[in-house]
Write an enzyme that holds these catalytic residues in place. Structure first.
Site: not given
Ligand code: PXP
Length: 276
Positions: A25, A28, A61, A63, A67, A88, A119, A169, A212
């Site tokens: 992901n 960030h 994601h 959003r 953001r 996402e 999330t 998921e 997550h």
């Molecule tokens: N899966 C989903 C559906 C999420 O919303 C997120 C967070 O954006 C993640 C995985 C990844 O989580 P993390 O950034 O804590 O590794």
């Protein structure tokens, strides 16, 4: 246990677990870029490095408040990625139109509240069957694989099968938070929920993903659940990249997940009672 020659009872190696995919992901990276505007650091460059280091998919994601990832990022990812892109998104008409316009490999439907930092908790599928079923059907008709981000809860899993999603998921946040707080009973309870949930989802013909809060310390037991075939990980890996670089950060996660999976393959045997 001993196999004493009874043809009705033998110790059989379990079929090997399928390999586990790593989705990175990149939200960030965009968070950092947006702190100053401009184009640096570019999430696309991060995606390319992650793939080079062993990522199987890229996740972002989009959003409602944009953001981190923006519409332009989605366009550029779709144009340049050579691995599956997992978008996402919330269950809104705006996001449905964007997904149908871009047709990513997959989408993961998540709950979204403007005030949340990330999330928090899974989708409530049980109470939204009537709204979700046609939404999912439209995405699937466009050839997009659909996953629902849910807690590993039996009722949510049953409802996910009912709305005919391709995958679920599991939200691993409660497990990861308990591990961080040093709370072994909650860790054990949450792992059991993940193990049993993964079995239930797989027997309902749903593909099982998880994510997550995963990091190098807590990923092993989740990666070792044989029904889980994909993990999506972001925050820890992007944070770790500040210290060791993104490629090594992804490569260490890849190796840790693969080792957990490998341990499973070598040690996991089951008693099977055969009438044949
Ligand atoms: N899966 C989903 C559906 C999420 O919303 C997120 C967070 O954006 C993640 C995985 C990844 O989580 P993390 O950034 O804590 O590794």
């Amino acid at each position: 246990m001993r196999d004493d020659g009874d043809p009705k009872m033998s110790v059989r190696p379990r079929p090997p677990a399928p390999p586990i995919r790593l989705g990175i992901n990149i939200d960030h990276v965009a968070t950092l870029r947006n702190a100053r505007g401009g184009r640096h650091p570019d999430p696309l460059r991060a995606a390319a490095l992650a793939v080079e280091a062993g990522a199987d998919n890229i996740t972002a994601h989009l959003r409602e408040d944009r953001r981190h990832i923006g519409d332009d990022d989605i366009e550029r990812l779709m144009a340049s990625l050579r691995v599956p892109f997992n978008m996402e998104m919330a269950v809104t008409p705006e996001m449905l139109a964007i997904a149908l316009a871009h047709r990513p490999h997959g989408v993961c439907l998540v709950p979204e509240r403007r005030q949340e930092l990330t999330t928090e908790g899974g989708l409530d599928v049980v109470d939204h069957v009537a709204e979700l079923a046609p939404f999912i059907a439209e995405l699937r008709r466009a050839g997009i694989q659909v996953a629902l981000f849910i807690d590993p809860d039996p009722a949510q899993i049953r409802a996910s099968a009912e709305v005919k999603t391709d995958a679920v998921e599991f939200h691993t946040g409660t497990y990861c938070e308990a591990a961080l707080q040093g709370d072994p009973p909650t860790v054990a309870r949450e792992l059991t929920r993940l193990v049993e949930g993964a079995r239930a989802a797989a027997s309902a013909a749903l593909e099982v993903h998880a994510g997550h809060g995963l990091n190098l310390d807590n990923v092993g037991p989740v990666a070792a659940i044989p029904e889980i075939v994909e993990l999506n990980i972001g925050h820890f890996l992007v944070g770790e990249a500040l210290f060791i670089g993104l490629g090594p950060s992804v490569a260490r996660m890849r190796a840790t997940m693969d080792a957990a999976r490998q341990g499973l393959r070598h040690s996991d045997t089951e008693m099977s009672v055969s009438g044949a």
